[in-house]
Design an enzyme around this catalytic site. Structure first.
Site, mmCIF file in Angstrom:
data_model
loop_
_atom_site.group_PDB
_atom_site.id
_atom_site.type_symbol
_atom_site.label_atom_id
_atom_site.label_comp_id
_atom_site.label_asym_id
_atom_site.label_seq_id
_atom_site.Cartn_x
_atom_site.Cartn_y
_atom_site.Cartn_z
ATOM 1 N N TYR A 162 0.850 -1.201 0.000
ATOM 2 C CA TYR A 162 0.000 0.000 0.000
ATOM 3 C C TYR A 162 0.878 1.241 0.000
ATOM 4 O O TYR A 162 1.507 1.568 1.005
ATOM 5 C CB TYR A 162 -0.910 -0.052 1.222
ATOM 6 C CG TYR A 162 -1.924 1.060 1.355
ATOM 7 C CD1 TYR A 162 -2.218 1.933 0.310
ATOM 8 C CD2 TYR A 162 -2.620 1.227 2.546
ATOM 9 C CE1 TYR A 162 -3.156 2.933 0.448
ATOM 10 C CE2 TYR A 162 -3.565 2.225 2.703
ATOM 11 C CZ TYR A 162 -3.827 3.077 1.653
ATOM 12 O OH TYR A 162 -4.761 4.073 1.808
ATOM 13 N N LYS A 199 -1.458 -1.200 -4.009
ATOM 14 C CA LYS A 199 -2.546 -0.227 -3.974
ATOM 15 C C LYS A 199 -1.887 1.135 -4.028
ATOM 16 O O LYS A 199 -1.066 1.474 -3.170
ATOM 17 C CB LYS A 199 -3.364 -0.395 -2.698
ATOM 18 C CG LYS A 199 -4.447 0.670 -2.508
ATOM 19 C CD LYS A 199 -5.110 0.543 -1.135
ATOM 20 C CE LYS A 199 -6.083 1.691 -0.902
ATOM 21 N NZ LYS A 199 -6.656 1.683 0.465
#
Length: 290
Positions: free
Chosen positions: A132, A161
């Site tokens: 992330y 992400k």
């Protein structure tokens, strides 16, 4: 391969405790509306204010409630490698399908430190891992070089992400790293990222409009960008209003107005300013959500 709409689900509270009854209803709402996956204990799930025990209990409850009907991605990141390893090991043990690990925040490791952090976890836990990248919250960005190195060295590091408006970065990742899945981490950037080859979104908006976000990503995955663009502009106003204050304050407020959760946060997060809540109500009414 995980693709499409992954809901960054909120963690409902009631009288200071996790409201598991409401949480189960939220999970069912996502399943019934065709969402591809649920991220638990992410930013939207107020993970920084969960105790270790609560964090693990929420992950386990989501896995058990899902009953393999939907992909469960567990938020297991931390700025301590040992803590992240603990959560990721637990997520694997209770049956989570994948883990999302945020880039370590505040202590600002070097790229070598980031490599060693993710490498240790990937070596020790046999679970699909997504990294992330959210520099606005972490204070540091993992480089494309480091992502490429990690993906090459660890087959269970499946993707990232990306919560960044830098489309050149997205292009570099997708050009340089074979079979690496990128998800947008920002609803309003889903269309441009998917036009470059990203495979979906980890969405805040799908907490309240799961069917529409699923439809939106499905069009893009099929290459029907005319319809995807129409959906983008249809959803643009709600994309904007949900970030009028810090996430997840607006989306949890929206869910409370829809009668799905209590309007309860844990400090230092607190309720919206009254004037902002009124603006939110007006937009929710436009979309027939209240």
């Amino acid at each position: 391969m995980l693709t499409g709409s992954i809901t960054a689900i909120v963690t409902p509270f009631k009288n200071g405790e996790v409201d598991y009854g409401a949480f189960e209803r939220l999970i069912e709402f996502q399943i019934q509306n065709g969402t591809d996956g649920i991220l638990v204990c992410g930013t939207s799930g107020e993970s920084p204010t969960l105790s270790y025990e609560e964090h693990e209990a929420v992950i386990e409850f989501a896995v058990k409630s899902a009953k393999k009907r939907i992909h469960i991605m567990a938020g297991t990141g931390a700025n301590s490698t040992e803590e992240a390893l603990r959560f990721t090991t637990f997520a694997k043990a209770v049956g989570a399908d994948s883990a999302l690990l945020v880039v370590p925040y505040y202590n600002k490791p070097t790229q070598e430190g980031l490599y060693r952090h993710f490498s240790k976890i990937a070596k020790e836990v046999d679970i699909d891992i997504y990294i992330y990248n959210i520099p606005s919250r972490t204070g540091i960005e993992i480089s494309v070089d480091t992502l490429e190195r990690l993906a090459k060295d660890h087959k269970n590091i499946k993707g990232s992400k990306e919560s960044t408006p830098n489309m050149d970065r997205i292009s570099e990742i997708l050009k340089r790293i074979p079979n690496f899945t990128v998800f947008s981490g920002d609803d309003s950037l889903t269309l441009p990222m998917m036009s470059l080859g990203a495979k979906g979104v980890v969405s805040v908006i799908s907490n309240v409009m799961p069917k529409e976000i699923k439809e939106f990503t499905s069009y893009a995955l099929k290459g029907d960008f005319e319809k995807a663009r129409d959906m983008h502009y249809y959803l643009l106003e709600i994309f904007k209003i949900m970030f009028i204050e810090t996430n997840p304050i607006p989306v949890k407020t929206a869910l409370s107005l829809m009668g799905m959760v209590k309007k309860e946060f844990r400090l230092p997060l607190c309720e919206m300013l009254p004037q902002n809540e009124e603006k939110l109500k007006e937009v929710l009414k436009k979309y027939n959500l209240i």
